[in-house]
Design a protein around this motif. Sequence first.
Motif, PDB file in Angstrom:
ATOM      1  N   SER A  72       0.456  -1.249   0.164  1.00  0.00           N
ATOM      2  CA  SER A  72       0.104  -0.008   0.114  1.00  0.00           C
ATOM      3  C   SER A  72       0.915   1.516   0.281  1.00  0.00           C
ATOM      4  CB  SER A  72      -0.397   0.193   1.349  1.00  0.00           C
ATOM      5  OG  SER A  72      -0.435  -0.037   2.530  1.00  0.00           O
ATOM      6  N   ASP A  73       1.709   1.579   0.934  1.00  0.00           N
ATOM      7  CA  ASP A  73       2.685   2.374   0.677  1.00  0.00           C
ATOM      8  C   ASP A  73       4.006   2.255  -0.203  1.00  0.00           C
ATOM      9  OD1 ASP A  73       1.582   3.994   2.770  1.00  0.00           O
ATOM     10  OD2 ASP A  73       2.294   2.622   4.903  1.00  0.00           O
ATOM     11  N   GLU A  74       4.017   1.929  -1.256  1.00  0.00           N
ATOM     12  CA  GLU A  74       5.206   1.703  -2.349  1.00  0.00           C
ATOM     13  C   GLU A  74       5.005   2.332  -3.411  1.00  0.00           C
ATOM     14  OE1 GLU A  74       8.512   0.148  -3.293  1.00  0.00           O
ATOM     15  OE2 GLU A  74       7.629  -0.590  -1.333  1.00  0.00           O
ATOM     16  N   THR A  75       6.538   3.131  -3.349  1.00  0.00           N
ATOM     17  CA  THR A  75       5.377   4.375  -4.539  1.00  0.00           C
ATOM     18  C   THR A  75       6.345   3.785  -5.929  1.00  0.00           C
ATOM     19  OG1 THR A  75       7.713   4.896  -3.477  1.00  0.00           O
ATOM     20  CG2 THR A  75       5.982   5.479  -3.215  1.00  0.00           C
ATOM     21  N   ALA A  76       7.298   1.781  -5.515  1.00  0.00           N
ATOM     22  CA  ALA A  76       7.740   1.476  -7.070  1.00  0.00           C
ATOM     23  C   ALA A  76       6.462   0.782  -7.781  1.00  0.00           C
ATOM     24  CB  ALA A  76       8.906   0.964  -6.924  1.00  0.00           C
ATOM     25  N   THR A  77       6.916   0.115  -8.959  1.00  0.00           N
ATOM     26  CA  THR A  77       6.438  -0.565  -9.677  1.00  0.00           C
ATOM     27  C   THR A  77       6.090  -1.844  -8.886  1.00  0.00           C
ATOM     28  OG1 THR A  77       5.882   0.410 -12.065  1.00  0.00           O
ATOM     29  CG2 THR A  77       5.119  -1.575 -11.806  1.00  0.00           C
ATOM     30  N   THR A  78       5.350  -2.800  -8.241  1.00  0.00           N
ATOM     31  CA  THR A  78       5.103  -3.961  -7.638  1.00  0.00           C
ATOM     32  C   THR A  78       4.458  -4.820  -8.332  1.00  0.00           C
ATOM     33  OG1 THR A  78       3.328  -3.096  -5.956  1.00  0.00           O
ATOM     34  CG2 THR A  78       5.796  -3.346  -5.719  1.00  0.00           C
ATOM     35  N   PHE A  79       3.655  -4.335  -9.359  1.00  0.00           N
ATOM     36  CA  PHE A  79       2.250  -4.876  -9.960  1.00  0.00           C
ATOM     37  C   PHE A  79       2.883  -4.947 -11.420  1.00  0.00           C
ATOM     38  CE2 PHE A  79       0.296  -4.594  -6.823  1.00  0.00           C
ATOM     39  CZ  PHE A  79      -0.392  -5.219  -6.414  1.00  0.00           C
ATOM     40  N   ASN A  80       3.107  -6.603 -12.246  1.00  0.00           N
ATOM     41  CA  ASN A  80       3.235  -6.589 -13.385  1.00  0.00           C
ATOM     42  C   ASN A  80       2.113  -6.936 -14.211  1.00  0.00           C
ATOM     43  OD1 ASN A  80       6.394  -6.848 -13.144  1.00  0.00           O
ATOM     44  ND2 ASN A  80       5.768  -9.306 -12.760  1.00  0.00           N
ATOM     45  N   ASP A  81       1.281  -7.609 -13.410  1.00  0.00           N
ATOM     46  CA  ASP A  81      -0.525  -7.711 -13.789  1.00  0.00           C
ATOM     47  C   ASP A  81      -1.296  -7.933 -12.691  1.00  0.00           C
ATOM     48  OD1 ASP A  81      -0.218 -10.469 -13.105  1.00  0.00           O
ATOM     49  OD2 ASP A  81       0.446 -11.540 -15.163  1.00  0.00           O
ATOM     50  N   GLN A  82      -2.669  -7.976 -13.076  1.00  0.00           N
ATOM     51  CA  GLN A  82      -3.491  -8.059 -11.422  1.00  0.00           C
ATOM     52  C   GLN A  82      -3.376  -9.044 -10.600  1.00  0.00           C
ATOM     53  OE1 GLN A  82      -5.773  -6.818 -11.725  1.00  0.00           O
ATOM     54  NE2 GLN A  82      -6.931  -7.474  -9.978  1.00  0.00           N
ATOM     55  N   TRP A  83      -2.344  -9.950 -10.629  1.00  0.00           N
ATOM     56  CA  TRP A  83      -1.666 -11.153  -9.917  1.00  0.00           C
ATOM     57  C   TRP A  83      -0.314 -10.925  -9.748  1.00  0.00           C
ATOM     58  CZ3 TRP A  83      -5.292 -10.033  -6.277  1.00  0.00           C
ATOM     59  CH2 TRP A  83      -6.454  -9.939  -6.270  1.00  0.00           C
ATOM     60  N   HIS A  84       0.571 -10.529 -10.361  1.00  0.00           N
ATOM     61  CA  HIS A  84       2.023 -11.094 -10.155  1.00  0.00           C
ATOM     62  C   HIS A  84       2.567  -9.797 -10.083  1.00  0.00           C
ATOM     63  CE1 HIS A  84      -0.275 -14.748 -12.743  1.00  0.00           C
ATOM     64  NE2 HIS A  84       0.974 -15.138 -11.947  1.00  0.00           N
ATOM     65  N   PHE A  85       3.990 -10.293  -9.430  1.00  0.00           N
ATOM     66  CA  PHE A  85       4.382  -9.173  -8.695  1.00  0.00           C
ATOM     67  C   PHE A  85       5.396  -9.195  -9.630  1.00  0.00           C
ATOM     68  CE2 PHE A  85       2.501 -11.381  -5.310  1.00  0.00           C
ATOM     69  CZ  PHE A  85       1.468 -10.336  -5.345  1.00  0.00           C
ATOM     70  N   SER A  86       6.582  -7.242  -9.027  1.00  0.00           N
ATOM     71  CA  SER A  86       7.936  -7.918  -9.548  1.00  0.00           C
ATOM     72  C   SER A  86       9.178  -8.459  -8.576  1.00  0.00           C
ATOM     73  CB  SER A  86       8.567  -6.639 -10.365  1.00  0.00           C
ATOM     74  OG  SER A  86       8.614  -5.948  -8.426  1.00  0.00           O
ATOM     75  N   ASP A  87      10.152  -8.846  -8.790  1.00  0.00           N
ATOM     76  CA  ASP A  87      10.964  -9.492  -7.612  1.00  0.00           C
ATOM     77  C   ASP A  87      11.067  -8.355  -6.274  1.00  0.00           C
ATOM     78  OD1 ASP A  87      11.867 -11.880  -9.336  1.00  0.00           O
ATOM     79  OD2 ASP A  87      13.525 -10.835 -10.208  1.00  0.00           O
ATOM     80  N   PRO A  88      10.944  -7.205  -6.871  1.00  0.00           N
ATOM     81  CA  PRO A  88      10.927  -6.551  -5.260  1.00  0.00           C
ATOM     82  C   PRO A  88       9.715  -6.882  -4.409  1.00  0.00           C
ATOM     83  CG  PRO A  88      12.018  -5.151  -7.003  1.00  0.00           C
ATOM     84  CD  PRO A  88      11.675  -6.340  -7.232  1.00  0.00           C
ATOM     85  N   GLY A  89       8.903  -6.968  -5.278  1.00  0.00           N
ATOM     86  CA  GLY A  89       7.217  -6.964  -5.037  1.00  0.00           C
ATOM     87  C   GLY A  89       6.875  -8.444  -4.914  1.00  0.00           C
ATOM     88  N   GLN A  90       8.155  -9.055  -4.498  1.00  0.00           N
ATOM     89  CA  GLN A  90       8.194 -11.017  -4.688  1.00  0.00           C
ATOM     90  C   GLN A  90       8.810 -10.850  -2.650  1.00  0.00           C
ATOM     91  OE1 GLN A  90       6.319 -13.406  -5.116  1.00  0.00           O
ATOM     92  NE2 GLN A  90       6.254 -13.046  -7.153  1.00  0.00           N
ATOM     93  N   GLU A  91       9.998  -9.702  -2.622  1.00  0.00           N
ATOM     94  CA  GLU A  91      10.567 -10.208  -1.209  1.00  0.00           C
ATOM     95  C   GLU A  91       9.681  -9.366  -0.001  1.00  0.00           C
ATOM     96  OE1 GLU A  91      14.613  -8.182   0.234  1.00  0.00           O
ATOM     97  OE2 GLU A  91      13.885  -7.719  -1.574  1.00  0.00           O
ATOM     98  N   ILE A  92       8.463  -7.982  -0.871  1.00  0.00           N
ATOM     99  CA  ILE A  92       8.245  -7.605   0.426  1.00  0.00           C
ATOM    100  C   ILE A  92       7.112  -8.620   0.614  1.00  0.00           C
ATOM    101  CG2 ILE A  92       6.589  -5.652   0.670  1.00  0.00           C
ATOM    102  CD1 ILE A  92       7.657  -4.241  -1.485  1.00  0.00           C
ATOM    103  N   LEU A  93       6.568  -9.254   0.047  1.00  0.00           N
ATOM    104  CA  LEU A  93       5.018 -10.459   0.782  1.00  0.00           C
ATOM    105  C   LEU A  93       5.853 -11.663   1.338  1.00  0.00           C
ATOM    106  CD1 LEU A  93       2.186 -11.332  -0.118  1.00  0.00           C
ATOM    107  CD2 LEU A  93       2.981 -12.882  -2.277  1.00  0.00           C
TER     108      LEU A  93
END
Length: 117
Positions: A72-93
């Motif tokens: 919610s507070d992340e300003t960088a792109t974390t979503f590659n599509d509706q339900w898939h995340f970038s590598d940094p997003g995967q780390e946050i999750l």
Amino acid sequence: IAGRNGIPIVIVRQPFPGGKKFKTDLEQRIMELSNKDYEKVITPLYKHIGKVLEEMAESGEIYYIDAADCFSDETATTFNDQWHFSDPGQEILAERIHAGLVPILSTTPVPVSIVTI
């Protein structure tokens, strides 16, 4: 199957674009292409899913880790599509799931069945 065999079930509600406060242009476009009324239609449904999962956890049917807001507070792109995340997003999750699993696994016999939705 897990429940019938005495294996505790952990459900993780994963992040989704509607839960992100700061959406990049790509994420805004993903939402537009997914559903024209995303905020009006999808976001309330996803909140309802969270409420039902909370009720199931309170009744002891499942363990529940709510990770829907972990971007919610992340300003960088974390979503590659509706339900898939970038590598940094995967780390946050992964960090959110780990934080939620530690207390569960410290009091629950292994194995557990983990499902993300």
